[in-house]
Scaffold this motif. Structure first.
Motif, PDB file in Angstrom:
ATOM      1  N   PRO A  56       7.816   1.361 -25.946  1.00 18.94           N
ATOM      2  CA  PRO A  56       7.292   1.286 -24.630  1.00 18.94           C
ATOM      3  C   PRO A  56       6.958   0.120 -24.303  1.00 18.94           C
ATOM      4  CG  PRO A  56       5.575   2.429 -26.167  1.00 18.94           C
ATOM      5  CD  PRO A  56       7.047   1.775 -26.885  1.00 18.94           C
ATOM      6  N   VAL A  57       6.784  -0.522 -23.151  1.00 22.05           N
ATOM      7  CA  VAL A  57       6.456  -1.635 -22.623  1.00 22.05           C
ATOM      8  C   VAL A  57       5.832  -1.423 -21.147  1.00 22.05           C
ATOM      9  CG1 VAL A  57       8.694  -2.505 -21.782  1.00 22.05           C
ATOM     10  CG2 VAL A  57       6.959  -4.243 -22.441  1.00 22.05           C
ATOM     11  N   GLU A  58       4.745  -2.323 -21.019  1.00 20.79           N
ATOM     12  CA  GLU A  58       4.134  -2.351 -19.673  1.00 20.79           C
ATOM     13  C   GLU A  58       3.932  -3.851 -19.293  1.00 20.79           C
ATOM     14  OE1 GLU A  58       0.869   0.830 -18.674  1.00 20.79           O
ATOM     15  OE2 GLU A  58       1.113   0.997 -20.974  1.00 20.79           O
ATOM     16  N   LEU A  59       4.156  -3.896 -17.845  1.00 23.27           N
ATOM     17  CA  LEU A  59       4.101  -5.253 -17.498  1.00 23.27           C
ATOM     18  C   LEU A  59       3.859  -5.471 -15.879  1.00 23.27           C
ATOM     19  CD1 LEU A  59       4.629  -8.552 -18.280  1.00 23.27           C
ATOM     20  CD2 LEU A  59       6.970  -8.133 -17.339  1.00 23.27           C
ATOM     21  N   ASP A  60       2.734  -6.063 -15.715  1.00 25.29           N
ATOM     22  CA  ASP A  60       2.448  -5.977 -14.251  1.00 25.29           C
ATOM     23  C   ASP A  60       2.673  -4.609 -13.406  1.00 25.29           C
ATOM     24  OD1 ASP A  60       1.929  -8.833 -14.580  1.00 25.29           O
ATOM     25  OD2 ASP A  60       3.904  -9.357 -14.187  1.00 25.29           O
ATOM     26  N   GLY A  61       1.999  -3.640 -13.868  1.00 22.39           N
ATOM     27  CA  GLY A  61       2.001  -2.548 -13.153  1.00 22.39           C
ATOM     28  C   GLY A  61       3.316  -1.744 -13.382  1.00 22.39           C
ATOM     29  N   ALA A  62       4.339  -2.126 -14.278  1.00 26.94           N
ATOM     30  CA  ALA A  62       5.630  -1.400 -14.450  1.00 26.94           C
ATOM     31  C   ALA A  62       5.747  -0.835 -15.834  1.00 26.94           C
ATOM     32  CB  ALA A  62       6.872  -2.483 -14.262  1.00 26.94           C
ATOM     33  N   PHE A  63       6.259   0.075 -15.937  1.00 29.57           N
ATOM     34  CA  PHE A  63       6.291   0.763 -17.264  1.00 29.57           C
ATOM     35  C   PHE A  63       7.927   0.970 -17.713  1.00 29.57           C
ATOM     36  CE2 PHE A  63       6.927   4.373 -20.185  1.00 29.57           C
ATOM     37  CZ  PHE A  63       6.114   4.000 -21.320  1.00 29.57           C
ATOM     38  N   GLY A  64       8.103   0.691 -19.117  1.00 35.86           N
ATOM     39  CA  GLY A  64       9.354   0.916 -19.256  1.00 35.86           C
ATOM     40  C   GLY A  64       9.525   1.181 -20.815  1.00 35.86           C
ATOM     41  N   PHE A  65      10.711   1.570 -21.241  1.00 37.08           N
ATOM     42  CA  PHE A  65      10.943   1.877 -22.752  1.00 37.08           C
ATOM     43  C   PHE A  65      12.383   1.714 -23.227  1.00 37.08           C
ATOM     44  CE2 PHE A  65      11.428   6.208 -20.853  1.00 37.08           C
ATOM     45  CZ  PHE A  65      12.375   6.737 -21.644  1.00 37.08           C
ATOM     46  N   THR A  66      12.664   1.710 -24.449  1.00 36.36           N
ATOM     47  CA  THR A  66      13.701   1.551 -25.018  1.00 36.36           C
ATOM     48  C   THR A  66      13.507   2.693 -26.122  1.00 36.36           C
ATOM     49  OG1 THR A  66      14.187  -0.602 -24.370  1.00 36.36           O
ATOM     50  CG2 THR A  66      15.920   0.416 -25.869  1.00 36.36           C
ATOM     51  N   MET A  67      14.664   3.520 -26.262  1.00 35.52           N
ATOM     52  CA  MET A  67      14.519   4.607 -27.407  1.00 35.52           C
ATOM     53  C   MET A  67      15.910   4.890 -28.059  1.00 35.52           C
ATOM     54  SD  MET A  67      12.776   8.399 -26.849  1.00 35.52           S
ATOM     55  CE  MET A  67      11.255   7.906 -26.672  1.00 35.52           C
ATOM     56  N   VAL A  68      16.172   4.999 -29.258  1.00 33.97           N
ATOM     57  CA  VAL A  68      17.286   5.216 -29.886  1.00 33.97           C
ATOM     58  C   VAL A  68      16.723   6.673 -30.617  1.00 33.97           C
ATOM     59  CG1 VAL A  68      18.828   4.745 -31.701  1.00 33.97           C
ATOM     60  CG2 VAL A  68      17.653   2.855 -30.221  1.00 33.97           C
ATOM     61  N   LEU A  69      17.878   7.730 -30.198  1.00 38.54           N
ATOM     62  CA  LEU A  69      17.677   8.995 -30.834  1.00 38.54           C
ATOM     63  C   LEU A  69      18.924   9.212 -31.883  1.00 38.54           C
ATOM     64  CD1 LEU A  69      16.876  10.818 -27.816  1.00 38.54           C
ATOM     65  CD2 LEU A  69      15.304   9.974 -29.228  1.00 38.54           C
ATOM     66  N   ASN A  70      18.517   9.777 -32.918  1.00 37.34           N
ATOM     67  CA  ASN A  70      19.669  10.245 -33.831  1.00 37.34           C
ATOM     68  C   ASN A  70      20.336  11.554 -33.239  1.00 37.34           C
ATOM     69  OD1 ASN A  70      21.214  11.094 -35.768  1.00 37.34           O
ATOM     70  ND2 ASN A  70      19.723  11.105 -37.516  1.00 37.34           N
ATOM     71  N   HIS A  71      22.033  11.208 -33.036  1.00 38.42           N
ATOM     72  CA  HIS A  71      22.502  12.235 -32.381  1.00 38.42           C
ATOM     73  C   HIS A  71      23.375  12.884 -33.260  1.00 38.42           C
ATOM     74  CE1 HIS A  71      24.692  14.084 -29.007  1.00 38.42           C
ATOM     75  NE2 HIS A  71      23.847  14.039 -28.350  1.00 38.42           N
ATOM     76  N   GLY A  72      23.230  12.646 -34.799  1.00 36.17           N
ATOM     77  CA  GLY A  72      24.255  13.274 -35.820  1.00 36.17           C
ATOM     78  C   GLY A  72      25.388  12.564 -35.926  1.00 36.17           C
ATOM     79  N   ASP A  73      25.953  12.839 -37.162  1.00 33.63           N
ATOM     80  CA  ASP A  73      27.403  12.233 -37.425  1.00 33.63           C
ATOM     81  C   ASP A  73      27.410  10.834 -37.072  1.00 33.63           C
ATOM     82  OD1 ASP A  73      28.233  14.700 -38.498  1.00 33.63           O
ATOM     83  OD2 ASP A  73      28.945  15.479 -36.546  1.00 33.63           O
ATOM     84  N   GLU A  74      26.599   9.992 -37.530  1.00 34.42           N
ATOM     85  CA  GLU A  74      26.593   8.593 -37.248  1.00 34.42           C
ATOM     86  C   GLU A  74      26.541   8.268 -35.734  1.00 34.42           C
ATOM     87  OE1 GLU A  74      28.930   6.133 -39.820  1.00 34.42           O
ATOM     88  OE2 GLU A  74      28.721   7.683 -41.573  1.00 34.42           O
ATOM     89  N   GLN A  75      26.129   9.001 -34.866  1.00 31.37           N
ATOM     90  CA  GLN A  75      26.082   8.818 -33.444  1.00 31.37           C
ATOM     91  C   GLN A  75      24.435   8.746 -33.036  1.00 31.37           C
ATOM     92  OE1 GLN A  75      28.534  11.663 -31.338  1.00 31.37           O
ATOM     93  NE2 GLN A  75      29.945  10.259 -31.120  1.00 31.37           N
ATOM     94  N   PHE A  76      24.402   7.933 -32.060  1.00 28.97           N
ATOM     95  CA  PHE A  76      22.890   7.719 -31.395  1.00 28.97           C
ATOM     96  C   PHE A  76      23.126   7.788 -29.964  1.00 28.97           C
ATOM     97  CE2 PHE A  76      23.572   5.361 -35.445  1.00 28.97           C
ATOM     98  CZ  PHE A  76      22.345   6.007 -36.335  1.00 28.97           C
ATOM     99  N   GLU A  77      22.042   8.339 -29.545  1.00 28.73           N
ATOM    100  CA  GLU A  77      21.684   8.401 -27.964  1.00 28.73           C
ATOM    101  C   GLU A  77      20.774   6.983 -27.821  1.00 28.73           C
ATOM    102  OE1 GLU A  77      20.062  10.923 -24.397  1.00 28.73           O
ATOM    103  OE2 GLU A  77      20.130  12.024 -26.029  1.00 28.73           O
TER     104      GLU A  77
END
Length: 171
Positions: free
Chosen positions: A113-134
């Motif tokens: 997660p990251v916050e900057l000057d009133g803005a919020f964002g994030f990057t996320m990687v999820l395990n989706h099985g069989d060597e695939q990721f969301e």
């Protein structure tokens, strides 16, 4: 003779090194860190308009509207991405993050997660099985996601955050 031997060895070494790609873990770590850097930079100037949004699309991307006014399909080569724009959420919205954090906590490989000057964002990687990721990049009420194998995830995360940060909703 020595020059040819040195040139041959150099060429073989170059071939061997170019065949060595980054591991999945390296791609995820680099991609998440780089996406955070993109979030902290000024958003890219929009170069596309579709529906009620203006956005920046990196080279090679195309966009299509869907039946749902909040969802768009992005394409780059064989890769497909979903762009979700919740026009009711502000730049500081944590809705997407909190929903994913609560419902997918057992599948999270890495998040930032990251916050900057009133803005919020994030990057996320999820395990989706069989060597695939969301892969997910989000800024306020905007979320870009895709399913990826273990290739170029770092580059995808950066481009996804560029897109998410650039979205401007016409009100």
């Amino acid at each position: 003779m020595k020059k040819w031997l040195l040139l041959t060895i150099s060429a073989m070494l170059l071939l061997v090194l170019s065949g060595c790609g980054k591991s999945v873990e390296e791609q995820i770590n680099i991609g998440v860190a780089s996406a955070q850097t993109v979030f902290e930079e000024s958003p890219r100037e929009p170069n596309k308009k579709i529906g009620q949004i203006d956005l920046y699309l990196p080279s090679g991307y195309s966009i299509k509207e869907t039946d749902d006014v909040n969802n768009y399909v992005l394409s780059k080569g064989k890769n497909k991405y979903i762009l979700f724009v919740n026009v009711n959420e502000e730049e500081d919205s944590k809705l997407h993050y909190e929903l994913l954090k609560n419902s997918m906590s057992d599948k999270i490989v890495k998040e930032q997660p990251v916050e900057l000057d009133g803005a919020f964002g994030f990057t996320m990687v999820l395990n989706h099985g069989d060597e695939q990721f969301e892969l997910i990049a989000s800024s306020g009420g905007v979320k870009v996601s895709t399913i990826s194998n273990d290739r170029k995830m770092d580059d995808k995360l950066v481009e996804m955050m560029m897109i998410a940060r650039s979205v401007e909703v016409e009100r």
